[in-house]
Every structure is written in C-alpha cells, then in structure tokens.
Design an enzyme around this catalytic site. Structure first.
Site, mmCIF file in Angstrom:
data_model
loop_
_atom_site.group_PDB
_atom_site.id
_atom_site.type_symbol
_atom_site.label_atom_id
_atom_site.label_comp_id
_atom_site.label_asym_id
_atom_site.label_seq_id
_atom_site.Cartn_x
_atom_site.Cartn_y
_atom_site.Cartn_z
ATOM 1 N N TRP A 1 -10.465 -8.547 2.646
ATOM 2 C CA TRP A 1 -11.254 -8.853 1.448
ATOM 3 C C TRP A 1 -11.294 -10.358 1.182
ATOM 4 O O TRP A 1 -12.183 -10.839 0.521
ATOM 5 C CB TRP A 1 -10.645 -8.160 0.224
ATOM 6 N N HIS B 1 -6.230 -6.024 -3.636
ATOM 7 C CA HIS B 1 -7.064 -6.143 -2.427
ATOM 8 C C HIS B 1 -7.283 -7.588 -1.999
ATOM 9 O O HIS B 1 -7.976 -7.833 -1.003
ATOM 10 C CB HIS B 1 -8.398 -5.403 -2.610
ATOM 11 N N ARG C 1 0.829 -1.211 0.000
ATOM 12 C CA ARG C 1 0.000 0.000 0.000
ATOM 13 C C ARG C 1 0.868 1.268 0.000
ATOM 14 O O ARG C 1 0.531 2.259 -0.647
ATOM 15 C CB ARG C 1 -0.939 -0.010 1.215
ATOM 16 N N HIS D 1 0.555 4.123 -2.821
ATOM 17 C CA HIS D 1 0.196 5.514 -2.519
ATOM 18 C C HIS D 1 1.317 6.496 -2.847
ATOM 19 O O HIS D 1 1.059 7.671 -3.098
ATOM 20 C CB HIS D 1 -0.248 5.649 -1.060
#
Ligand code: DDH
Length: 287
Positions: free
Chosen positions: A187, A171, A44, A48
């Site tokens: 998820w 995810h 992540r 980002h």
C-alpha cells in the site's frame, strides 16, 4: 511443616520484556522474507486472532488462539498466517510459560513498536482454548466489498466509524501476496515503517483499476507499484469515513494516538482480565 508444593512460576514484567526482546531481535533475521521483516505478518496474525470477536455472543477474540487449529487456520482470510505462527513457535519453545494467545498479541505489539509505530500498552492473561472454540468462517472482512460490509463486520466487533478508519492505517504496513489473498503489492513505499502514509496516498494519488487476471484491485496511476483494495477505497468513497481519512492524513500524531487506543481495544476484545492485571509499555529494542 514445609509445603511440598512446587513453586509456580509467576512471570513478571521482565519476563514478558524478554519475550519482546527475543521477537524484536529476530524480526529481520531473514532478509529474503518479503520486505525484510516479519513485522507486518505478525501484526496481521494478532489482528486476525482478535478480529473474530462478536460483541453479542461474546465469542471469538484473542483469548484462545484457536487459529492454531483447523478449521480456523484454513479460513480463506487466514491464508499465509502460518508464516507468522511458525516464526513464533521457537519463541514459545524458549518461553513455554507464555500462552499462545498472549504470545501472538505480544508479537503484534512488538512489531508495531519496532516498526516505529506508537507505544501499544499490553496486558497479559489470555488463556489458550481448544478446537471447539474455533470461530465460524466469515467473521473477518472481505477485501472485495465496500462500506456496508465494513460497518457490518466492525460494528459486530464493537467498533465505530472513527475506529474503523484508525484501524485501517495498519495497511501502511506489509503487502498482499498472490499466493495468500490473491491480491498483489504493498500500500505504501515504506511497508516496514508505520506512518500515516496510507491515508495520504489514499487521498493524494490517482487510483485506477489494475489490468490483470487477478481479483479487482486498484493501482496508483503514477508508479503502478502501489495498491488499494476495494475495501480500502471504501474509506474515501464513504463521506463519514472520508472525514477521518482526511484527519489522519493531515496529522500523524493524531493517527498514532487513535491507532494505539483502538489497537489496544482490538487486542483485548473479549479477554477476561482479572482486576489486578498490570498494563505495561515494553521498552523498544530498535529505539
Ligand atoms: Fe489487512 N489485509 N485488511 N488489516 N492487513 C491484508 C494484509 C494486511 C483487509 C484485507 C487484507 C486490517 C483490515 C483489513 C494488515 C493489517 C490489518 C491483505 C493481504 C488483505 C487482503 C494478505 C496477503 O495477501 O498476504 C481488509 C479487507 C480489511 C478491512 O476491511 C478493514 C486491519 C484492521 C489491520 C490491523 O492490523 C489493525 C497487515 C499488517 C497486512 C500485511 C500482512 C503482510 O503479510 O504483509
């Protein structure tokens, strides 16, 4: 007459592989952290850092590592990524020649491979920038929104519909944290292993609104232990996105191939690599 210039250390493949190994060997050092691995939060961080890119102004992207600084570190979308940056700080201390920008992306590559995902080729050469290069808030997707928003955000980075769906397969990894995004839960049932399960679950499970005081999210009807964000559900609600969800749900090899390609593109958005930059595939530790 001998030159008195100090020798400049020019890191080679072996040096970057040593950084890779260091990260790989530490991923599961803290069994109390989430599902036992720092892998998902490192993926992540790399995403980002990269996903701030704007193809029109050529600003943002992984070249710069400007999330080290406020205001970017305080943007709502980046809540919780301090855990990933702090995890990597001792690696930076041990290998001070690597830039933060290269380190964060190398960590993402390492995490994907060590969590049994596809090979993700890597090129070094990112340079750190100062606080003035921080991107404005709002460049990363908002989980509460649907397909129009996803297209606005990802087209701005330079991606198409197929690539949007391929990227979302990340995810399969990790979870939402109430103290970070406000959302809650994983998820998939194997959040530290990359598979196409995200797509299969999207299509095969029955999803209902979760009844709680938190932000609007879905839970699976059967076990109530899995989650989907409104932005995830947009991928099956939108006809064009849905075609790709079906393809990736049916074919893990296709997902791996497309995911690898699109993640390399993501991680290299806006990076001005010199022409002779080598591209490497790191050897896995957890093979
Ligand atoms: Fe994501 N993501 N993401 N995501 N993401 C969250 C967690 C993780 C959205 C929202 C959220 C991508 C796309 C989108 C990962 C990778 C990727 C969380 C929960 C939210 C919210 C954060 C928290 O509470 O800790 C939205 C919206 C989108 C979109 O619209 C497409 C992409 C493209 C990637 C990628 O890596 C290519 C990963 C991994 C996590 C799990 C983090 C963790 O700590 O675990």
């Amino acid at each position: 007459q001998g030159s008195a210039l100090p020798k400049v250390f020019k890191p080679k493949f072996e040096d970057y592989q040593a950084v890779y190994n260091e990260i790989a060997n530490r991923l599961e050092e803290n069994e109390d952290y989430d599902d036992g691995s720092y892998g998902p939060v490192l993926v992540r961080l790399a995403w980002h850092a990269s996903g701030t890119y704007d193809v029109n102004t050529k600003t943002g992207g992984s070249n710069g590592a400007t999330m080290r600084f406020s205001p970017e570190s305080d943007h709502g979308a980046n809540a919780g990524l301090k855990a990933a940056r702090d995890f990597l700080e001792p690696v930076k201390q041990k290998f001070p020649w690597i830039t933060y920008s290269d380190l964060w992306i190398l960590a993402g590559v390492c995490a994907i491979q060590e969590m049994l995902g596809p090979d993700v080729p890597y090129r070094p050469g990112r340079q750190d920038k100062d606080v003035s290069a921080c991107t404005p808030d709002g460049r990363l997707p908002d989980a509460a929104q649907g397909q129009d928003h996803l297209r606005n955000i990802f087209y701005r980075m330079g991606f198409n519909d197929q690539e949007i769906v391929a990227l979302a397969g990340a995810h399969a990894l990790g979870r939402c944290h109430t103290d970070r995004s406000g959302y809650s839960g994983p998820w998939t049932f194997s959040p530290t292993v990359l598979t196409n399960d995200y797509y299969r679950l999207l299509l095969e499970e029955k999803w209902q609104w979760k009844k709680w005081n938190g932000p609007k999210q879905y839970e699976d009807k059967k076990t109530k232990s899995l989650m989907m964000l409104p932005a995830d559900m947009a991928l099956v609600e939108d006809k064009k996105f849905r075609e790709w969800v079906k393809k990736y749900a049916a074919d893990n090899d296709l997902f791996f191939k497309d995911f690898s390609n699109v993640v390399v593109k993501l991680f290299e958005l806006g990076v001005p690599f010199p022409e002779d930059t080598p591209q490497w595939v790191f050897k896995r530790v957890n093979a």
